[in-house]
Design a protein around this motif. Structure first.
Motif, PDB file in Angstrom:
ATOM      1  N   HIS A 155     -34.328 -29.294   7.534  1.00 53.59           N
ATOM      2  CA  HIS A 155     -34.986 -28.157   7.053  1.00 53.59           C
ATOM      3  C   HIS A 155     -35.084 -28.154   5.315  1.00 53.59           C
ATOM      4  CE1 HIS A 155     -35.027 -26.997  11.063  1.00 53.59           C
ATOM      5  NE2 HIS A 155     -33.401 -27.081  11.161  1.00 53.59           N
ATOM      6  N   VAL A 156     -35.441 -29.332   4.772  1.00 53.37           N
ATOM      7  CA  VAL A 156     -35.641 -29.505   3.533  1.00 53.37           C
ATOM      8  C   VAL A 156     -37.203 -29.536   3.320  1.00 53.37           C
ATOM      9  CG1 VAL A 156     -35.307 -31.001   1.450  1.00 53.37           C
ATOM     10  CG2 VAL A 156     -33.367 -30.749   3.084  1.00 53.37           C
ATOM     11  N   GLN A 157     -37.628 -28.600   2.485  1.00 53.85           N
ATOM     12  CA  GLN A 157     -39.166 -28.561   1.972  1.00 53.85           C
ATOM     13  C   GLN A 157     -39.110 -29.617   0.862  1.00 53.85           C
ATOM     14  OE1 GLN A 157     -41.278 -27.173   3.871  1.00 53.85           O
ATOM     15  NE2 GLN A 157     -39.707 -26.387   4.958  1.00 53.85           N
ATOM     16  N   LEU A 158     -39.376 -30.986   1.366  1.00 54.16           N
ATOM     17  CA  LEU A 158     -39.399 -32.018   0.315  1.00 54.16           C
ATOM     18  C   LEU A 158     -40.502 -31.976  -0.668  1.00 54.16           C
ATOM     19  CD1 LEU A 158     -37.739 -34.560   0.079  1.00 54.16           C
ATOM     20  CD2 LEU A 158     -39.378 -35.600   1.274  1.00 54.16           C
ATOM     21  N   GLY A 159     -41.633 -31.393  -0.380  1.00 58.82           N
ATOM     22  CA  GLY A 159     -42.600 -31.138  -1.532  1.00 58.82           C
ATOM     23  C   GLY A 159     -42.382 -30.369  -2.485  1.00 58.82           C
ATOM     24  N   GLU A 160     -41.589 -29.247  -2.129  1.00 58.60           N
ATOM     25  CA  GLU A 160     -41.027 -27.849  -2.873  1.00 58.60           C
ATOM     26  C   GLU A 160     -39.736 -28.614  -3.877  1.00 58.60           C
ATOM     27  OE1 GLU A 160     -40.573 -24.360  -4.752  1.00 58.60           O
ATOM     28  OE2 GLU A 160     -42.232 -25.043  -3.710  1.00 58.60           O
ATOM     29  N   GLU A 161     -39.009 -29.190  -3.081  1.00 67.15           N
ATOM     30  CA  GLU A 161     -38.025 -29.919  -3.731  1.00 67.15           C
ATOM     31  C   GLU A 161     -38.174 -30.693  -5.126  1.00 67.15           C
ATOM     32  OE1 GLU A 161     -34.773 -28.711  -3.735  1.00 67.15           O
ATOM     33  OE2 GLU A 161     -35.446 -27.024  -2.293  1.00 67.15           O
ATOM     34  N   ALA A 162     -39.056 -31.651  -4.571  1.00 72.46           N
ATOM     35  CA  ALA A 162     -39.621 -32.584  -5.780  1.00 72.46           C
ATOM     36  C   ALA A 162     -40.339 -31.731  -6.926  1.00 72.46           C
ATOM     37  CB  ALA A 162     -40.710 -33.494  -4.914  1.00 72.46           C
TER      38      ALA A 162
ATOM     39  N   LEU B 127     -37.690 -41.034   5.525  1.00 71.53           N
ATOM     40  CA  LEU B 127     -37.322 -39.813   4.648  1.00 71.53           C
ATOM     41  C   LEU B 127     -37.906 -38.344   4.842  1.00 71.53           C
ATOM     42  CD1 LEU B 127     -35.668 -38.984   1.873  1.00 71.53           C
ATOM     43  CD2 LEU B 127     -37.886 -39.609   0.818  1.00 71.53           C
ATOM     44  N   LEU B 128     -39.105 -38.534   5.221  1.00 73.00           N
ATOM     45  CA  LEU B 128     -39.779 -37.490   5.781  1.00 73.00           C
ATOM     46  C   LEU B 128     -39.130 -36.724   6.890  1.00 73.00           C
ATOM     47  CD1 LEU B 128     -43.446 -38.252   4.694  1.00 73.00           C
ATOM     48  CD2 LEU B 128     -42.157 -36.616   3.602  1.00 73.00           C
ATOM     49  N   ARG B 129     -38.703 -37.654   7.876  1.00 71.45           N
ATOM     50  CA  ARG B 129     -38.315 -37.149   9.234  1.00 71.45           C
ATOM     51  C   ARG B 129     -36.827 -36.615   8.892  1.00 71.45           C
ATOM     52  NH1 ARG B 129     -38.863 -34.254  13.399  1.00 71.45           N
ATOM     53  NH2 ARG B 129     -37.733 -34.948  15.045  1.00 71.45           N
ATOM     54  N   LEU B 130     -35.951 -37.248   7.856  1.00 73.58           N
ATOM     55  CA  LEU B 130     -34.775 -36.549   7.622  1.00 73.58           C
ATOM     56  C   LEU B 130     -34.929 -35.133   7.154  1.00 73.58           C
ATOM     57  CD1 LEU B 130     -31.494 -37.109   7.647  1.00 73.58           C
ATOM     58  CD2 LEU B 130     -32.110 -38.198   5.351  1.00 73.58           C
ATOM     59  N   ALA B 131     -35.730 -35.193   6.089  1.00 73.80           N
ATOM     60  CA  ALA B 131     -35.921 -33.896   5.426  1.00 73.80           C
ATOM     61  C   ALA B 131     -36.384 -32.740   6.330  1.00 73.80           C
ATOM     62  CB  ALA B 131     -36.880 -34.197   4.328  1.00 73.80           C
ATOM     63  N   ASP B 132     -37.392 -33.146   7.260  1.00 72.60           N
ATOM     64  CA  ASP B 132     -37.697 -32.141   8.429  1.00 72.60           C
ATOM     65  C   ASP B 132     -36.488 -31.839   9.223  1.00 72.60           C
ATOM     66  OD1 ASP B 132     -39.810 -30.560   9.766  1.00 72.60           O
ATOM     67  OD2 ASP B 132     -39.980 -32.160  11.024  1.00 72.60           O
ATOM     68  N   VAL B 133     -35.866 -32.727   9.800  1.00 75.31           N
ATOM     69  CA  VAL B 133     -34.684 -32.589  10.771  1.00 75.31           C
ATOM     70  C   VAL B 133     -33.738 -31.606   9.820  1.00 75.31           C
ATOM     71  CG1 VAL B 133     -32.829 -33.106  11.819  1.00 75.31           C
ATOM     72  CG2 VAL B 133     -35.340 -34.325  12.154  1.00 75.31           C
TER      73      VAL B 133
ATOM     74  N   GLY C 270     -48.441 -31.944   5.350  1.00 71.32           N
ATOM     75  CA  GLY C 270     -49.039 -32.539   6.526  1.00 71.32           C
ATOM     76  C   GLY C 270     -48.745 -33.815   7.101  1.00 71.32           C
ATOM     77  N   ILE C 271     -48.255 -34.673   6.391  1.00 74.69           N
ATOM     78  CA  ILE C 271     -47.755 -36.067   7.094  1.00 74.69           C
ATOM     79  C   ILE C 271     -46.344 -35.691   7.783  1.00 74.69           C
ATOM     80  CG2 ILE C 271     -46.731 -38.224   6.406  1.00 74.69           C
ATOM     81  CD1 ILE C 271     -49.045 -38.483   4.483  1.00 74.69           C
ATOM     82  N   THR C 272     -45.468 -34.674   7.229  1.00 75.02           N
ATOM     83  CA  THR C 272     -44.291 -34.413   7.989  1.00 75.02           C
ATOM     84  C   THR C 272     -44.518 -33.836   9.260  1.00 75.02           C
ATOM     85  OG1 THR C 272     -43.324 -34.107   5.899  1.00 75.02           O
ATOM     86  CG2 THR C 272     -42.279 -32.798   7.953  1.00 75.02           C
TER      87      THR C 272
END
Length: 163
Positions: A146-153, A138-144, A68-70
């Protein structure tokens, strides 16, 4: 007692004031380029201590999750047409600058256990803002990328639990 979600939401709100859509659409300028319009300078208008936290700018956004924040951060950048400036290299370098600003806060402080008790409200606000800046990039980098940061964590935590 800093809440990362609250710090990020307050920082996005402040950034919205620093970078008004109508002034910075498509531009890569620093917020001080707009100071005469916003009143926010390097020394004025930066505090978020008494800023209320908006949970979302519309009812469709869930600002309690990484995803959501992403989306909120993505929408912020899209409204300003910053996609051409938001390549992984630029975002990573900007994030490193923010990490440097965070490190600067602690550079000459002694390592004396509980830091919380020795910090003023203003210092805690500054730390919260810098942590939020790092998190936003960090969230913007993951978004750009295409890394699903929540899933990877989640995967990383599960892998650590198995070891």
């Amino acid at each position: 007692n800093l809440d990362l979600c609250v710090c990020v939401l307050k920082k996005i709100e402040l950034n919205g004031q620093k970078y008004p859509v109508e002034l910075c659409k498509g531009k890569a300028g620093k917020y001080t380029d707009y100071s005469e319009h916003t009143g926010i300078t390097t020394t004025e208008g930066q505090c978020t201590i008494n800023t209320p936290t908006k949970t979302s700018s519309n009812d469709m956004e869930d600002t309690s999750t990484v995803e959501g924040i992403t989306i909120l951060i993505r929408n912020f950048a899209d409204e300003r047409l910053w996609h051409r400036h938001h390549c992984p290299r630029n975002i990573a370098l900007a994030m490193m600058g923010e990490v440097g600003e965070l490190a600067e806060i602690f550079q000459w402080k002694k390592d004396e256990g509980e830091l919380d008790a020795k910090l003023t409200e203003k210092e805690l606000d500054k730390i919260g803002q810098e942590v939020a800046d790092v998190a936003i990039y960090l969230l913007r980098l993951a978004d750009v990328c295409h890394v699903q940061l929540g899933e990877e964590a989640r995967k990383l935590i599960e892998a650590c639990e198995e070891d």
